[in-house]
Design a protein around this motif. Structure first.
Motif, PDB file in Angstrom:
ATOM      1  N   ASN A 100       0.829  -1.211   0.000  1.00 49.95           N
ATOM      2  CA  ASN A 100       0.000   0.000   0.000  1.00 49.95           C
ATOM      3  C   ASN A 100       0.858   1.254   0.000  1.00 49.95           C
ATOM      4  O   ASN A 100       0.572   2.221  -0.714  1.00 49.95           O
ATOM      5  CB  ASN A 100      -0.906   0.004   1.239  1.00 49.95           C
TER       6      ASN A 100
ATOM      7  N   PHE B 189      -6.478   2.125  -5.796  1.00 49.26           N
ATOM      8  CA  PHE B 189      -6.027   0.737  -5.670  1.00 49.26           C
ATOM      9  C   PHE B 189      -5.807   0.381  -4.202  1.00 49.26           C
ATOM     10  O   PHE B 189      -6.176  -0.716  -3.762  1.00 49.26           O
ATOM     11  CB  PHE B 189      -4.740   0.530  -6.459  1.00 49.26           C
ATOM     12  N   VAL B 190      -5.199   1.289  -3.446  1.00 49.51           N
ATOM     13  CA  VAL B 190      -4.977   1.035  -2.021  1.00 49.51           C
ATOM     14  C   VAL B 190      -6.309   0.803  -1.312  1.00 49.51           C
ATOM     15  O   VAL B 190      -6.435  -0.081  -0.461  1.00 49.51           O
ATOM     16  CB  VAL B 190      -4.207   2.205  -1.381  1.00 49.51           C
ATOM     17  N   PHE B 191      -7.315   1.583  -1.705  1.00 48.69           N
ATOM     18  CA  PHE B 191      -8.661   1.415  -1.155  1.00 48.69           C
ATOM     19  C   PHE B 191      -9.164  -0.011  -1.390  1.00 48.69           C
ATOM     20  O   PHE B 191      -9.654  -0.686  -0.480  1.00 48.69           O
ATOM     21  CB  PHE B 191      -9.571   2.440  -1.822  1.00 48.69           C
ATOM     22  N   PHE B 192      -8.981  -0.518  -2.621  1.00 47.40           N
ATOM     23  CA  PHE B 192      -9.440  -1.872  -2.927  1.00 47.40           C
ATOM     24  C   PHE B 192      -8.606  -2.915  -2.199  1.00 47.40           C
ATOM     25  O   PHE B 192      -9.139  -3.945  -1.742  1.00 47.40           O
ATOM     26  CB  PHE B 192      -9.403  -2.109  -4.438  1.00 47.40           C
ATOM     27  N   VAL B 193      -7.287  -2.662  -2.076  1.00 43.22           N
ATOM     28  CA  VAL B 193      -6.435  -3.602  -1.336  1.00 43.22           C
ATOM     29  C   VAL B 193      -6.930  -3.713   0.108  1.00 43.22           C
ATOM     30  O   VAL B 193      -6.967  -4.809   0.684  1.00 43.22           O
ATOM     31  CB  VAL B 193      -4.961  -3.148  -1.375  1.00 43.22           C
ATOM     32  N   MET B 194      -7.350  -2.591   0.683  1.00 42.80           N
ATOM     33  CA  MET B 194      -7.843  -2.634   2.058  1.00 42.80           C
ATOM     34  C   MET B 194      -9.115  -3.463   2.165  1.00 42.80           C
ATOM     35  O   MET B 194      -9.299  -4.216   3.113  1.00 42.80           O
ATOM     36  CB  MET B 194      -8.096  -1.215   2.565  1.00 42.80           C
ATOM     37  N   VAL B 195     -10.015  -3.335   1.157  1.00 48.40           N
ATOM     38  CA  VAL B 195     -11.247  -4.123   1.164  1.00 48.40           C
ATOM     39  C   VAL B 195     -10.916  -5.619   1.123  1.00 48.40           C
ATOM     40  O   VAL B 195     -11.437  -6.419   1.916  1.00 48.40           O
ATOM     41  CB  VAL B 195     -12.139  -3.738  -0.028  1.00 48.40           C
TER      42      VAL B 195
ATOM     43  N   ALA C  85      -8.102  -7.024   1.940  1.00 51.71           N
ATOM     44  CA  ALA C  85      -7.411  -7.416   3.165  1.00 51.71           C
ATOM     45  C   ALA C  85      -8.409  -7.689   4.276  1.00 51.71           C
ATOM     46  O   ALA C  85      -8.241  -8.652   5.046  1.00 51.71           O
ATOM     47  CB  ALA C  85      -6.426  -6.333   3.581  1.00 51.71           C
TER      48      ALA C  85
END
Lengths: 99, 178
Positions: free
Chosen positions: A42, A60-66, A68
């Motif tokens: 991230n 993209f970071v937002f989606f990675v958090m979802v 995760a």
């Protein structure tokens, strides 16, 4: 602060996560180290987003958090199911598929 | 002067990330590991703020340091696995091998970082885009929301399916009899 510094911090964080996955035996701590690697990725995304002046990296970071969050829920459920069957979270004792 | 203080804050944040993340790996007690990981996540949130991502910094604190770590602590408490495992010490050859491979990985990434010259320090404020006749700065919540709900609308809807499937999976896994 140039972007390279942030990428270096991200790299160190990722390597510490890899080291943790390799040397620890407790499934919960291995899982925490995986979260650490997510965070390193991230950080690299956000640094690149600022460097290129593109909002896509932050999205993209937002989606990675979802993903995760979903992954943590499923993974912890697996660890709880493992503990019910084995009375332990030691990954060395989960070796039915080994050899 | 402002540049020096920004560098100091960033160096402090870097230290606040690396020190606890090492402690997560080194320390035996799972609860202590989880608490150190919260500290590392807060350091990453500070770096997000420095990288002009205030919304992501807030989400990092609320979702990662808040929700996800509480879930971890809850599972540690539920399982009662708060003692160090007896098998942690019998790593044998694996410990030096793991350190060697990590150093190799570090050397590779370091080589890439050194060989690829940076474009120099980025400017403090990003370019201003115009959305609906209104000026929106880079990294603001408005710019993020605009990208999320126009370019990535379908992906955003698809994440709801991901969360639903994860929820169903957890409910099935948590049943007494599989």
């Amino acid at each position: 602060m140039p972007t390279t510094y942030y990428l270096a911090i991200s790299a160190v964080l990722f390597i510490i996560g890899v080291l943790g996955v390799l040397v620890r035996r407790n499934a919960i701590i291995i899982f925490m180290c995986i979260e650490m690697m997510f965070n390193a990725a991230n950080l690299a995304f956000v640094a690149a987003a600022r460097d290129l002046k593109q909002m896509n990296g932050q999205v993209f970071v937002f989606f990675v958090m979802v993903v995760a969050a979903a992954e943590v829920a499923v993974g912890l459920a697996i660890i709880v199911a493992l503990f019910r069957n084995r009375e332990s979270v030691d990954v060395d004792e989960v070796n039915l598929l080994k050899y | 002067m402002a540049g020096i203080s920004v560098t100091l804050i960033c160096g402090g944040a870097a230290f606040v990330i690396m020190d606890p993340s090492l402690m997560v790996v080194v320390i035996c007690h799972p609860v202590h590991s989880a608490l150190y990981l919260v500290l590392a996540f807060l350091g990453v949130a500070v770096l997000f703020l420095q990288l002009q991502a205030p919304f992501l910094a807030a989400v990092q604190v609320i979702v990662y340091a808040g929700a996800i770590m509480v879930l971890f602590l809850f599972v540690i408490m539920l399982l009662g696995e708060d003692k160090p495992l007896p098998g942690e010490s019998r790593l044998g050859l694996q410990l030096p091998l793991a350190v060697v491979f990590s150093l190799v990985l570090a050397a590779q990434i370091g080589y890439l970082l050194i060989r690829q010259p940076s474009r120099g320090a980025s400017v403090a404020a990003g370019p201003v885009t115009v959305i609906g006749g209104e000026e929106v700065a880079f990294g603001s919540v408005k710019a993020l929301g605009n990208t999320l709900f126009t370019q990535y609308l379908f992906v955003f809807e698809a994440t709801s399916v991901v969360l639903l499937i994860a929820m169903i999976g957890v409910v099935v896994l948590a049943k007494k009899r599989l």
